[in-house]
Motif scaffolding. Sequence first.
Motif, PDB file in Angstrom:
ATOM      1  N   ALA A  36     133.140  -7.881  44.892  1.00 12.86           N
ATOM      2  CA  ALA A  36     132.717  -9.193  44.726  1.00 12.86           C
ATOM      3  C   ALA A  36     132.349 -10.357  44.532  1.00 12.86           C
ATOM      4  O   ALA A  36     131.735 -11.531  44.848  1.00 12.86           O
ATOM      5  CB  ALA A  36     131.513  -8.446  43.339  1.00 12.86           C
ATOM      6  N   TRP A  37     133.183 -10.495  43.966  1.00 18.09           N
ATOM      7  CA  TRP A  37     133.638 -12.425  43.672  1.00 18.09           C
ATOM      8  C   TRP A  37     134.707 -12.685  45.109  1.00 18.09           C
ATOM      9  O   TRP A  37     133.910 -13.904  45.253  1.00 18.09           O
ATOM     10  CB  TRP A  37     135.540 -12.119  42.355  1.00 18.09           C
ATOM     11  CG  TRP A  37     135.506 -13.321  42.279  1.00 18.09           C
ATOM     12  CD1 TRP A  37     136.808 -14.283  43.028  1.00 18.09           C
ATOM     13  CD2 TRP A  37     134.723 -14.051  42.098  1.00 18.09           C
ATOM     14  NE1 TRP A  37     136.938 -15.117  42.265  1.00 18.09           N
ATOM     15  CE2 TRP A  37     135.905 -15.792  41.976  1.00 18.09           C
ATOM     16  CE3 TRP A  37     133.188 -14.440  40.874  1.00 18.09           C
ATOM     17  CZ2 TRP A  37     134.358 -17.105  41.054  1.00 18.09           C
ATOM     18  CZ3 TRP A  37     133.558 -15.656  40.484  1.00 18.09           C
ATOM     19  CH2 TRP A  37     134.346 -16.558  39.990  1.00 18.09           C
ATOM     20  N   ILE A  38     135.040 -12.246  46.327  1.00 20.50           N
ATOM     21  CA  ILE A  38     135.604 -12.215  46.524  1.00 20.50           C
ATOM     22  C   ILE A  38     134.555 -12.842  48.425  1.00 20.50           C
ATOM     23  O   ILE A  38     134.543 -13.333  48.886  1.00 20.50           O
ATOM     24  CB  ILE A  38     136.460 -12.073  47.746  1.00 20.50           C
ATOM     25  CG1 ILE A  38     137.554 -11.408  47.132  1.00 20.50           C
ATOM     26  CG2 ILE A  38     137.089 -12.513  49.087  1.00 20.50           C
ATOM     27  CD1 ILE A  38     138.611 -12.968  46.755  1.00 20.50           C
ATOM     28  N   GLY A  39     133.649 -11.917  47.926  1.00 18.33           N
ATOM     29  CA  GLY A  39     132.092 -11.606  48.813  1.00 18.33           C
ATOM     30  C   GLY A  39     131.515 -12.676  48.712  1.00 18.33           C
ATOM     31  O   GLY A  39     130.625 -13.310  49.592  1.00 18.33           O
ATOM     32  N   GLN A  40     131.245 -13.712  46.957  1.00 24.96           N
ATOM     33  CA  GLN A  40     130.251 -14.523  46.663  1.00 24.96           C
ATOM     34  C   GLN A  40     131.064 -14.837  46.793  1.00 24.96           C
ATOM     35  O   GLN A  40     130.158 -16.500  47.687  1.00 24.96           O
ATOM     36  CB  GLN A  40     130.101 -13.842  45.154  1.00 24.96           C
ATOM     37  CG  GLN A  40     129.931 -15.104  44.377  1.00 24.96           C
ATOM     38  CD  GLN A  40     128.354 -16.088  44.938  1.00 24.96           C
ATOM     39  OE1 GLN A  40     127.782 -14.959  45.324  1.00 24.96           O
ATOM     40  NE2 GLN A  40     128.278 -17.385  44.857  1.00 24.96           N
ATOM     41  N   LEU A  41     131.954 -15.969  46.900  1.00 21.87           N
ATOM     42  CA  LEU A  41     133.181 -16.621  47.403  1.00 21.87           C
ATOM     43  C   LEU A  41     133.226 -16.965  48.737  1.00 21.87           C
ATOM     44  O   LEU A  41     132.665 -18.180  48.904  1.00 21.87           O
ATOM     45  CB  LEU A  41     134.772 -16.495  46.746  1.00 21.87           C
ATOM     46  CG  LEU A  41     135.183 -17.897  47.028  1.00 21.87           C
ATOM     47  CD1 LEU A  41     134.881 -18.863  45.570  1.00 21.87           C
ATOM     48  CD2 LEU A  41     136.684 -17.291  46.514  1.00 21.87           C
ATOM     49  N   LEU A  42     133.201 -17.043  49.378  1.00 26.34           N
ATOM     50  CA  LEU A  42     133.267 -16.799  50.569  1.00 26.34           C
ATOM     51  C   LEU A  42     132.013 -16.607  51.090  1.00 26.34           C
ATOM     52  O   LEU A  42     131.523 -17.288  52.371  1.00 26.34           O
ATOM     53  CB  LEU A  42     134.047 -15.744  52.042  1.00 26.34           C
ATOM     54  CG  LEU A  42     135.747 -16.395  51.272  1.00 26.34           C
ATOM     55  CD1 LEU A  42     136.390 -14.827  52.204  1.00 26.34           C
ATOM     56  CD2 LEU A  42     136.306 -17.437  51.428  1.00 26.34           C
ATOM     57  N   GLY A  43     131.492 -15.498  51.105  1.00 20.96           N
ATOM     58  CA  GLY A  43     129.948 -15.567  51.437  1.00 20.96           C
ATOM     59  C   GLY A  43     129.591 -15.245  53.104  1.00 20.96           C
ATOM     60  O   GLY A  43     130.587 -13.632  53.357  1.00 20.96           O
ATOM     61  N   THR A  44     129.048 -16.014  54.054  1.00 25.54           N
ATOM     62  CA  THR A  44     128.973 -15.798  55.124  1.00 25.54           C
ATOM     63  C   THR A  44     129.996 -16.678  56.070  1.00 25.54           C
ATOM     64  O   THR A  44     129.658 -16.463  57.090  1.00 25.54           O
ATOM     65  CB  THR A  44     127.109 -15.825  56.159  1.00 25.54           C
ATOM     66  OG1 THR A  44     126.837 -17.549  55.615  1.00 25.54           O
ATOM     67  CG2 THR A  44     126.574 -14.848  55.088  1.00 25.54           C
ATOM     68  N   ALA A  45     131.550 -17.279  55.534  1.00 26.33           N
ATOM     69  CA  ALA A  45     132.244 -17.921  56.283  1.00 26.33           C
ATOM     70  C   ALA A  45     132.941 -16.799  57.261  1.00 26.33           C
ATOM     71  O   ALA A  45     133.261 -17.633  58.169  1.00 26.33           O
ATOM     72  CB  ALA A  45     132.666 -18.731  55.169  1.00 26.33           C
ATOM     73  N   PRO A  48     133.054  -9.773  57.406  1.00 25.53           N
ATOM     74  CA  PRO A  48     133.290  -8.168  56.712  1.00 25.53           C
ATOM     75  C   PRO A  48     134.203  -7.950  56.569  1.00 25.53           C
ATOM     76  O   PRO A  48     134.994  -8.157  55.078  1.00 25.53           O
ATOM     77  CB  PRO A  48     131.457  -6.798  56.638  1.00 25.53           C
ATOM     78  CG  PRO A  48     131.414  -8.401  57.409  1.00 25.53           C
ATOM     79  CD  PRO A  48     131.803  -9.117  58.400  1.00 25.53           C
ATOM     80  N   ASP A  49     135.163  -7.742  57.610  1.00 26.48           N
ATOM     81  CA  ASP A  49     136.967  -7.241  57.198  1.00 26.48           C
ATOM     82  C   ASP A  49     137.185  -8.040  56.735  1.00 26.48           C
ATOM     83  O   ASP A  49     138.264  -7.626  55.991  1.00 26.48           O
ATOM     84  CB  ASP A  49     136.836  -6.883  58.968  1.00 26.48           C
ATOM     85  CG  ASP A  49     135.982  -5.726  59.418  1.00 26.48           C
ATOM     86  OD1 ASP A  49     135.615  -4.663  58.842  1.00 26.48           O
ATOM     87  OD2 ASP A  49     136.266  -5.403  60.814  1.00 26.48           O
ATOM     88  N   THR A  50     137.035  -9.769  57.434  1.00 27.91           N
ATOM     89  CA  THR A  50     137.654 -10.544  56.328  1.00 27.91           C
ATOM     90  C   THR A  50     137.558 -10.566  55.295  1.00 27.91           C
ATOM     91  O   THR A  50     138.936 -10.195  53.944  1.00 27.91           O
ATOM     92  CB  THR A  50     137.784 -11.523  57.040  1.00 27.91           C
ATOM     93  OG1 THR A  50     137.934 -11.965  58.149  1.00 27.91           O
ATOM     94  CG2 THR A  50     138.663 -12.944  56.590  1.00 27.91           C
ATOM     95  N   VAL A  51     136.506 -10.130  54.059  1.00 23.85           N
ATOM     96  CA  VAL A  51     136.686 -10.509  52.948  1.00 23.85           C
ATOM     97  C   VAL A  51     137.132  -8.872  52.880  1.00 23.85           C
ATOM     98  O   VAL A  51     137.690  -9.564  51.936  1.00 23.85           O
ATOM     99  CB  VAL A  51     134.841 -10.502  53.275  1.00 23.85           C
ATOM    100  CG1 VAL A  51     134.875 -10.056  51.333  1.00 23.85           C
ATOM    101  CG2 VAL A  51     134.250 -11.239  53.155  1.00 23.85           C
ATOM    102  N   LEU A  52     136.938  -7.541  52.857  1.00 22.97           N
ATOM    103  CA  LEU A  52     137.456  -6.398  52.873  1.00 22.97           C
ATOM    104  C   LEU A  52     138.688  -7.284  52.677  1.00 22.97           C
ATOM    105  O   LEU A  52     139.165  -6.201  51.310  1.00 22.97           O
ATOM    106  CB  LEU A  52     136.907  -5.538  53.607  1.00 22.97           C
ATOM    107  CG  LEU A  52     137.599  -4.277  53.051  1.00 22.97           C
ATOM    108  CD1 LEU A  52     136.901  -3.856  51.694  1.00 22.97           C
ATOM    109  CD2 LEU A  52     137.090  -2.726  53.969  1.00 22.97           C
ATOM    110  N   THR A  53     139.478  -7.100  53.680  1.00 24.00           N
ATOM    111  CA  THR A  53     141.445  -7.344  53.731  1.00 24.00           C
ATOM    112  C   THR A  53     142.241  -8.647  52.583  1.00 24.00           C
ATOM    113  O   THR A  53     142.310  -8.130  51.882  1.00 24.00           O
ATOM    114  CB  THR A  53     141.242  -7.900  55.850  1.00 24.00           C
ATOM    115  OG1 THR A  53     140.771  -7.481  56.056  1.00 24.00           O
ATOM    116  CG2 THR A  53     143.495  -8.283  54.584  1.00 24.00           C
ATOM    117  N   ILE A  54     140.808  -9.346  52.394  1.00 26.36           N
ATOM    118  CA  ILE A  54     141.150 -10.290  51.621  1.00 26.36           C
ATOM    119  C   ILE A  54     141.557  -9.698  49.827  1.00 26.36           C
ATOM    120  O   ILE A  54     142.068 -10.501  49.142  1.00 26.36           O
ATOM    121  CB  ILE A  54     140.016 -12.233  51.223  1.00 26.36           C
ATOM    122  CG1 ILE A  54     140.366 -12.315  52.491  1.00 26.36           C
ATOM    123  CG2 ILE A  54     140.588 -13.088  50.188  1.00 26.36           C
ATOM    124  CD1 ILE A  54     139.589 -13.618  52.545  1.00 26.36           C
TER     125      ILE A  54
END
Length: 70
Positions: A36-45, A48-54
């Motif tokens: 959730a934190w990474i998803g909120q931080l990166l948003g739509t930039a 989703p696969d990159t958010v999950l990887t990070i």
Amino acid sequence: MGLDEPQCESAFADLQATKPQNLAHALADSPAGQLAWIGQLLGTAVDPDTVLTIATIYWLTNTGASSGRL
């Protein structure tokens, strides 16, 4: 009545600046919190696969808490 995006981001920045350990506990305690934190931080930039990887890298290396204190 919610906060608009700049106010919401400011609230997160205030929390991180004033009580970084609170955030660190949440990031270290829950993979969902980390995601959730990474998803909120990166948003739509990024996709989703990159958010999950990070988020996975932070979780598996147990570095989410220390990164939250920066």
